[in-house]
Structures are given as C-alpha cells and as structure tokens.
Design a protein around this motif. Structure first.
Motif, PDB file in Angstrom:
ATOM      1  N   LEU A 216       1.168  -0.917  -0.416  1.00 46.65           N
ATOM      2  CA  LEU A 216       0.124   0.371   0.239  1.00 46.65           C
ATOM      3  C   LEU A 216       0.649   0.833  -0.092  1.00 46.65           C
ATOM      4  CD1 LEU A 216      -3.125  -0.861   2.494  1.00 46.65           C
ATOM      5  CD2 LEU A 216      -3.113  -0.728  -0.157  1.00 46.65           C
ATOM      6  N   PRO A 217       2.525   1.231   0.732  1.00 50.78           N
ATOM      7  CA  PRO A 217       2.803   2.321   0.023  1.00 50.78           C
ATOM      8  C   PRO A 217       2.663   3.394  -0.702  1.00 50.78           C
ATOM      9  CG  PRO A 217       3.985   1.048   1.747  1.00 50.78           C
ATOM     10  CD  PRO A 217       3.088   0.240   1.114  1.00 50.78           C
ATOM     11  N   PHE A 218       2.791   2.546  -2.186  1.00 52.53           N
ATOM     12  CA  PHE A 218       2.718   3.400  -3.591  1.00 52.53           C
ATOM     13  C   PHE A 218       1.994   2.939  -3.906  1.00 52.53           C
ATOM     14  CE2 PHE A 218       8.142   2.502  -2.316  1.00 52.53           C
ATOM     15  CZ  PHE A 218       7.537   3.837  -2.147  1.00 52.53           C
ATOM     16  N   GLN A 219       1.294   3.868  -5.041  1.00 55.03           N
ATOM     17  CA  GLN A 219       0.495   3.560  -5.681  1.00 55.03           C
ATOM     18  C   GLN A 219       1.170   2.145  -7.136  1.00 55.03           C
ATOM     19  OE1 GLN A 219      -0.985   7.162  -7.444  1.00 55.03           O
ATOM     20  NE2 GLN A 219      -1.668   7.781  -5.540  1.00 55.03           N
ATOM     21  N   ARG A 220       0.127   1.577  -7.632  1.00 54.80           N
ATOM     22  CA  ARG A 220       0.492   0.318  -8.548  1.00 54.80           C
ATOM     23  C   ARG A 220       1.034   1.673  -9.755  1.00 54.80           C
ATOM     24  NH1 ARG A 220      -4.007  -2.843 -12.457  1.00 54.80           N
ATOM     25  NH2 ARG A 220      -2.323  -3.709 -13.183  1.00 54.80           N
ATOM     26  N   ASN A 221       0.836   2.360 -10.457  1.00 57.21           N
ATOM     27  CA  ASN A 221       2.065   2.966 -11.278  1.00 57.21           C
ATOM     28  C   ASN A 221       3.340   3.032 -10.872  1.00 57.21           C
ATOM     29  OD1 ASN A 221       1.152   5.048  -9.693  1.00 57.21           O
ATOM     30  ND2 ASN A 221       0.547   6.338 -11.484  1.00 57.21           N
ATOM     31  N   VAL A 222       3.521   3.973  -9.354  1.00 61.11           N
ATOM     32  CA  VAL A 222       4.623   3.826  -8.573  1.00 61.11           C
ATOM     33  C   VAL A 222       5.617   2.712  -8.757  1.00 61.11           C
ATOM     34  CG1 VAL A 222       5.956   5.016  -6.685  1.00 61.11           C
ATOM     35  CG2 VAL A 222       4.040   6.154  -7.588  1.00 61.11           C
ATOM     36  N   TRP A 223       4.602   1.676  -8.066  1.00 59.64           N
ATOM     37  CA  TRP A 223       5.044  -0.215  -8.516  1.00 59.64           C
ATOM     38  C   TRP A 223       6.140  -0.292  -9.890  1.00 59.64           C
ATOM     39  CZ3 TRP A 223       7.174  -1.902  -4.029  1.00 59.64           C
ATOM     40  CH2 TRP A 223       6.518  -1.849  -3.312  1.00 59.64           C
ATOM     41  N   ILE A 224       4.999  -0.245 -10.790  1.00 56.09           N
ATOM     42  CA  ILE A 224       5.379  -0.256 -12.301  1.00 56.09           C
ATOM     43  C   ILE A 224       6.215   0.855 -12.248  1.00 56.09           C
ATOM     44  CG2 ILE A 224       4.495  -0.470 -14.686  1.00 56.09           C
ATOM     45  CD1 ILE A 224       1.791  -0.600 -13.827  1.00 56.09           C
ATOM     46  N   ALA A 225       6.647   1.631 -12.317  1.00 58.66           N
ATOM     47  CA  ALA A 225       8.083   2.437 -12.578  1.00 58.66           C
ATOM     48  C   ALA A 225       9.365   2.093 -12.023  1.00 58.66           C
ATOM     49  CB  ALA A 225       7.899   4.167 -12.148  1.00 58.66           C
ATOM     50  N   ILE A 226       9.264   1.455 -10.458  1.00 60.45           N
ATOM     51  CA  ILE A 226      10.323   0.954  -9.350  1.00 60.45           C
ATOM     52  C   ILE A 226      11.030  -0.170 -10.489  1.00 60.45           C
ATOM     53  CG2 ILE A 226      10.585   0.280  -7.600  1.00 60.45           C
ATOM     54  CD1 ILE A 226       8.928   2.072  -5.868  1.00 60.45           C
ATOM     55  N   ALA A 227       9.554  -1.027 -10.977  1.00 58.85           N
ATOM     56  CA  ALA A 227      10.247  -1.886 -11.469  1.00 58.85           C
ATOM     57  C   ALA A 227      10.543  -2.040 -12.426  1.00 58.85           C
ATOM     58  CB  ALA A 227       8.825  -2.734 -12.099  1.00 58.85           C
ATOM     59  N   VAL A 228      10.190  -1.112 -13.468  1.00 58.99           N
ATOM     60  CA  VAL A 228      10.590  -0.408 -14.413  1.00 58.99           C
ATOM     61  C   VAL A 228      12.176  -0.463 -14.578  1.00 58.99           C
ATOM     62  CG1 VAL A 228      11.269   1.107 -16.482  1.00 58.99           C
ATOM     63  CG2 VAL A 228       8.720  -0.777 -16.092  1.00 58.99           C
ATOM     64  N   PHE A 229      12.713   0.581 -13.293  1.00 62.53           N
ATOM     65  CA  PHE A 229      13.792   1.363 -12.764  1.00 62.53           C
ATOM     66  C   PHE A 229      15.074   0.227 -13.130  1.00 62.53           C
ATOM     67  CE2 PHE A 229      16.578   2.710  -9.822  1.00 62.53           C
ATOM     68  CZ  PHE A 229      17.336   3.883 -10.269  1.00 62.53           C
ATOM     69  N   PHE A 230      14.656  -0.546 -12.157  1.00 61.60           N
ATOM     70  CA  PHE A 230      15.621  -1.783 -11.615  1.00 61.60           C
ATOM     71  C   PHE A 230      15.145  -3.387 -12.878  1.00 61.60           C
ATOM     72  CE2 PHE A 230      13.997  -1.074  -7.403  1.00 61.60           C
ATOM     73  CZ  PHE A 230      14.833  -0.758  -6.660  1.00 61.60           C
ATOM     74  N   VAL A 231      14.748  -2.687 -13.357  1.00 59.62           N
ATOM     75  CA  VAL A 231      15.150  -3.650 -15.053  1.00 59.62           C
ATOM     76  C   VAL A 231      16.613  -2.729 -16.010  1.00 59.62           C
ATOM     77  CG1 VAL A 231      14.959  -5.054 -17.384  1.00 59.62           C
ATOM     78  CG2 VAL A 231      12.773  -4.965 -15.333  1.00 59.62           C
ATOM     79  N   LEU A 232      16.345  -1.654 -15.491  1.00 60.34           N
ATOM     80  CA  LEU A 232      16.946  -0.813 -16.665  1.00 60.34           C
ATOM     81  C   LEU A 232      18.469  -0.707 -16.016  1.00 60.34           C
ATOM     82  CD1 LEU A 232      17.653   0.570 -18.159  1.00 60.34           C
ATOM     83  CD2 LEU A 232      17.091   3.094 -16.969  1.00 60.34           C
TER      84      LEU A 232
ATOM     85  N   ALA B  23      10.700   6.702   1.973  1.00 57.64           N
ATOM     86  CA  ALA B  23       8.979   7.182   1.320  1.00 57.64           C
ATOM     87  C   ALA B  23       8.593   5.835   1.967  1.00 57.64           C
ATOM     88  CB  ALA B  23       9.156   7.191   0.441  1.00 57.64           C
ATOM     89  N   TYR B  24       9.397   4.444   1.970  1.00 56.82           N
ATOM     90  CA  TYR B  24       8.404   3.278   2.086  1.00 56.82           C
ATOM     91  C   TYR B  24       8.400   2.564   3.321  1.00 56.82           C
ATOM     92  CZ  TYR B  24       7.198  -1.619   1.551  1.00 56.82           C
ATOM     93  OH  TYR B  24       5.935  -2.853   1.694  1.00 56.82           O
ATOM     94  N   THR B  25       9.273   3.201   4.544  1.00 56.43           N
ATOM     95  CA  THR B  25       9.422   2.364   5.959  1.00 56.43           C
ATOM     96  C   THR B  25       8.687   3.728   6.463  1.00 56.43           C
ATOM     97  OG1 THR B  25      11.457   4.333   5.738  1.00 56.43           O
ATOM     98  CG2 THR B  25      10.976   1.099   5.754  1.00 56.43           C
ATOM     99  N   ALA B  26       7.638   5.214   5.618  1.00 55.98           N
ATOM    100  CA  ALA B  26       7.802   6.048   6.290  1.00 55.98           C
ATOM    101  C   ALA B  26       6.028   5.503   6.439  1.00 55.98           C
ATOM    102  CB  ALA B  26       7.816   7.471   5.800  1.00 55.98           C
ATOM    103  N   ASN B  27       5.862   5.552   5.183  1.00 56.16           N
ATOM    104  CA  ASN B  27       4.380   5.061   4.786  1.00 56.16           C
ATOM    105  C   ASN B  27       4.589   3.543   6.090  1.00 56.16           C
ATOM    106  OD1 ASN B  27       3.426   7.038   3.332  1.00 56.16           O
ATOM    107  ND2 ASN B  27       4.618   5.430   1.385  1.00 56.16           N
ATOM    108  N   ILE B  28       4.526   2.906   5.950  1.00 58.43           N
ATOM    109  CA  ILE B  28       4.803   1.318   6.843  1.00 58.43           C
ATOM    110  C   ILE B  28       4.884   1.544   8.098  1.00 58.43           C
ATOM    111  CG2 ILE B  28       5.650  -0.260   7.979  1.00 58.43           C
ATOM    112  CD1 ILE B  28       4.476  -1.005   4.475  1.00 58.43           C
TER     113      ILE B  28
END
Length: 574
Positions: free
Chosen positions: A281-297, A373-378
């Motif tokens: 829940l800390p990130f929206q779905r589009n943020v998770w997708i962007a993170i995934a694309v970033f890590f693949v790159l 950002a993730y830990t603060a939201n958690i």
C-alpha cells in the motif's frame, strides 16, 4: 344519505304521521314543536342508526349536513317556535366522536339558519353541541369561530383512554421516570412521559397495559402484542414507538412523533492490516510499475558495466581489481547487488571502474529515497484503520465476527428478510449450522466489540451508553455504523381511523415545538462518543507481519527444494 321511498312525502298521499308508531312517538305539542324534519331524522335514526354506527359512517373524512325546521304552523296566521334540544337525543348512542363532522342547520324564522356541530368526547360522555354561526340570504355565512375540530374538541372531559407499554424487562415498570437503567427499554422510558403530556393536553386520563412484544402477524393472519391490541381496538394509543414497516400500514395509524434511535451494526474500524496487505500500500500501482522498470534498467546497466569491467581487468591483469573481486561475476551476483541496495542490506561487490561506480551510485541514491518513503508510509499504515467496510456485502466479506442483541424485534426482522445478502448474514454469521448462535446481551456484545474484531447489532443509544462508560478514550475512535434493518426511526401509533387522531397529531407537534420531546431523548439516549484522542501506539502482531512471514516461509521452502536438487545432483555425479 339515501332515504327509502316508502318513508312517504309531506305533499304526497302518504304522510310522515303514518310512518311512526303513535304509542312510541305520540302526537303532542312537544312533538309537533320539534318539527317535521326532526321526525324524519328520528325515523332515519331508527332505520339506519345501527348501520351508521356499525359501519362507522360518522368517521372522518365523512361530512354530514342535517336540516331542521324549528317553526310550527298553529293556524294560517301565527307561528310559534321551540328551542329545546330534543334533536340531540337521537345522537346519544351514535359514534359521533371528536373526529366527526356533523353540522345541524336549524331554521328559526324565514331564511335564518343557526349552525351547530354535534359530537361526543367518548362513548362514555353525552352529546355536546357547538355553536358554529348562522346563515341568511342577506348576510350569508357568519362563523362564530374558524378553529379546526382538533382545537375546539381537545377537551375530552376526563375521558379514560387506554394504552400499552412494551417491556422486555419486567423491572422497567419501576423505573419509567427515574432515569435508572437507561440501557433497558429506553424507547418505552422515552415515550411514557410523551403519552402523559398528550393525555394532559386532552384533559383525559389513561390506563396502561404491559406486554413484551411490539406485535407481529401470526400464521393465521391475526396480530399479537401491542399492534394486535390496536387492531382489535382494545387500546387507543401505543405507549411504545414502533418501526414503520409495510405490513403494518392499514392496520395502525402512524403519528409523526419520532424517537431518534434505531438498531444498527456497530463496530470499531479494524486495522488496515486485517483487510489488506499493507506492504503493497505505500506506493500506488503506477509507482510500483515505474520502480520495476527502473530496476530492470539498472540491472541491465549493472550487468554490462560489471562484465566490461571484468573483461578489461582480466586482460590487463590488474592486481587491485582481483583483490577486490576475486571471483567471476554472474547474473545472480548482479541480482544480489540489486536486492542488497534496494533493501539497504549491503553487498560484497566493490565497483572498480568509473562506469560501474556511476551505475552503483545511481542505484544507491534511488534505493535510499524509495526506502525512506516506503518505511515512513509503513509506520503510518500499521496504525491506520480501514474505512472499506461501508455496506452489508462489505461486512459479510470482512474478517469481523457478527453478533445481534437478543430482543424480540431483532429476531423477527432478521428472519423476515428474503434478500440474499441478509439471509446469508443470518444463516452463516448469526446462526451458523453446527455452531453456537450469536444472539447475545448488549453487555457481551459491547465487550466483544472492544476486545475483538467484532460487529454488534443493537440499539444504538444503549450501545453508546455502555461504550461511553467502559471504553478508554482512544477506544472510542473509529466507531462505525451499518444499517441492517433499513427502517425509519420508531414512531408512535394509534388505532386506524382513531377519533382522536387529529388531536394527538396536533399534540405531537406541540411536544416538538415546546422541546418536551427532546428533553427525554437527551436524558435517555447517548450520542456517538466523541474521539478525544487518536489511537496511540499499537502492538505489532502476526496479522501485521503476515506477508513478511509468508514470504519467509516460501523462501525457506524454495531453499529446501533447491538443496534437495543439489544433493541429488551431487550424488548423481559421484
């Protein structure tokens, strides 16, 4: 009114005098003074009076206009008049009560008509005559008063009315006015003073019956309880308000005097972790997708830079590089570098060339920002409650256990619904087969709402009173209601076509206008507790750690499987 033709006419061959019994209605001066129209009224009363009474033909909104000629011809030149009230005797046994509208127009001389209203305060009282005014051709209608009947006839002259109080606890009879045990039969205790105010305003007295049921339709079609008493006209007004439901319309008449209470499912909003996976829940779905694309790159750049670095230093036989990274890098090494940076756990690889250092630095900076950002939201989500339970389907599919206050109207209405959602709630959550049913006292329900994931259906004023007395301040936060019965506030009811309906309706409006209605409600009913302080720190349990534990469990299982394959592979090579 249809007059039978064989009653005769004044100018015809058959006379009025031939229609009555001389012994019963002798030809006297007094009789003649009453007038010929009075004789007709008397004959109609004898012939139709029973039907008029039994069929309630004087009940509102029926209106009657009766004419009487009060002059008598003595000879061809002289007239004399009589002013006695013998006509009232006709109505002494008829059901002309305060709701009736019977106007008697009496002609005294020429075109002068005196208008009077006739009614009886109750079956025990005699006929009352009201002067309403007069009418002439020259002046028209002149009314003595324009007050409606409910205002003119509110004095019932100490008529004894009957009522009924619904009590689920016999001890309620001892605490109707002392405001003790406010959580027991609060509707009856609120309505009892209202009934007394209404009766005092009508100058009447009242007696009360006691029953333990509001009244429901039985298998043979009759009604029991308080509603049955009203239907059989055994009582005049209900002493306890009841819900407005379709099957009672036409059986009783509802009065617009609400008791601001009701029954609903009440529960504390559960923690977000009980209905959702808070780790996503800390990130929206589009943020998770962007993170995934970033890590693949980053993974691709890291793989290319490390491979180029390894090949270059191998050709140059760089001692410094081999001291830092003695083994050949693999794809799994690159994946562990990525995961170590993302989860802030570190890694064994040390970048040597500028290109690999730039990629690694970019990875660390991005991971640091995302991790913060993730830990603060958690932390915030761990203490958050969910507002996703808003409807009955949400309640049915939630992890909350359900319970219902064990009172007669709850058992009746819960079993009367036929829609799939409410039937499923009853059959699977309230009365599950093979398990103990969840009908319980209000004290037990409030206690379980406090200590468990539990929703309790009860009378809201009673439930909130116990919560106000027993809950800590932070436990009063997040209270939520869901309406199951889907009915209006309870209303007072009276007999269908009651002769006192308009008087009682007017009195009910006066109770609201004067504030007497709200006085009892404020003293008996507790409003929803105010959240004075938000929830403080919570204890982390298995529910909050469920996703992490499941991930660890799958990881251990994967390790065991891989280890087993390695053993098999090693033995196969031997």
């Amino acid at each position: 009114m249809n007059v039978p033709r064989d009653y005769g006419t004044i100018n015809g061959e058959q006379t009025i005098e031939s229609l009555y019994d001389p012994e019963e209605f002798p030809q006297s001066a007094e009789t003649s003074a009453i007038g010929m129209i009075l004789i007709i009224l008397y004959i109609l009363a004898l012939s139709l009076g029973n039907d008029v009474h039994s069929k309630r033909m004087f009940v509102a909104p029926t209106k009657w206009l009766l004419f009487q000629d009060r002059k008598m011809i003595i000879d061809n030149d002289n007239f004399t008049f009589t002013y006695n009230d013998s006509v009232l005797k006709i109505f002494e046994d008829m059901a002309i009560y305060p709701d009736s509208d019977v106007i008697l127009a009496q002609r005294f001389d020429g075109d002068f008509f005196e208008l009077s209203s006739i009614y009886r305060p109750s079956p025990q009282k005699s006929v009352i005559r009201e002067n309403r005014g007069n009418w002439t051709i020259e002046n028209g209608l002149k009314m003595s008063t324009f007050d409606v009947a409910s205002a003119r006839r509110k004095n019932l002259q100490q008529t004894t009315l009957k009522s009924c109080l619904v009590m689920t606890d016999p001890n309620t009879i001892n605490h109707l006015t002392d405001f003790k045990d406010k959580s027991v039969d609060p509707v009856t205790k609120a309505n009892y003073p209202w009934i007394l105010h209404l009766v005092n305003r009508m100058n009447a007295t009242i007696s009360f019956e006691v029953t333990n049921s509001w009244g429901y339709r039985t298998e043979n079609g009759s009604w029991n309880g308080m509603i049955g008493m009203l239907e059989r006209r055994e009582i005049d007004i209900a002493g306890t308000a009841t819900f407005l439901v379709p099957e009672r319309i036409g059986v009783v008449q509802y009065i617009q005097l609400y008791t601001h209470t009701g029954s609903r499912f009440i529960f504390r909003r559960p923690l977000l972790s009980t209905v959702s996976n808070i780790f996503t829940l800390p990130f929206q779905r589009n943020v998770w997708i962007a993170i995934a694309v970033f890590f693949v790159l980053v993974f691709c750049l890291l793989y290319l830079s490390i491979k180029w670095e390894y090949n270059r230093d191998r050709m140059l036989k760089s001692t410094a590089y081999w001291n830092l990274n003695p083994s050949k890098p693999t794809v799994s090494d690159n994946l562990l570098i990525l995961l170590g940076a993302f989860f802030q756990q570190g890694y064994s690889y040390e970048p040597y060339r500028v290109s690999s250092r730039i990629v690694t630095l970019m990875l660390l900076l991005a991971s640091l920002s995302l991790y913060a950002a993730y830990t603060a939201n958690i932390v915030n989500l761990l203490q958050s409650t969910t507002d996703s339970i808003k409807t009955l389907p949400d309640l049915l599919n939630s992890p909350l256990k359900l319970g219902v206050q064990d009172v007669v109207y709850n058992r009746h209405y819960f079993k009367s619904f036929q829609d799939s959602i409410r039937k499923t709630i009853l059959e699977h959550r309230i009365e599950p087969k093979g398990s103990k049913s969840n009908w319980m006292s209000v004290e037990e329900g409030v206690r379980r709402v406090r200590n468990e994931l539990f929703a309790f259906h009860g009378e809201i004023g009673t439930v909130y009173q116990l919560m106000q007395d027993t809950y800590l301040e932070e436990e009063k936060c997040g209270l939520t209601e869901i309406d199951f019965l889907n009915v209006l506030y309870p209303l007072l009811v009276i007999q269908e076509q009651s002769p006192y309906s308009e008087i009682i309706k007017t009195g009910a409006l006066k109770l609201r206008e004067y504030g007497l209605k709200y006085r009892e409600e404020y003293r008996l009913y507790t409003r929803k507790p105010v959240c004075a302080s938000q929830t403080s720190f919570i204890t982390i349990g298995f529910t909050e750690c469920y996703f992490a534990l499941v991930t660890m469990g799958y990881g251990i299982l994967l390790c065991v499987i891989v280890f087993a394959f390695e053993l098999l592979w090693h033995r196969g090579k031997i």
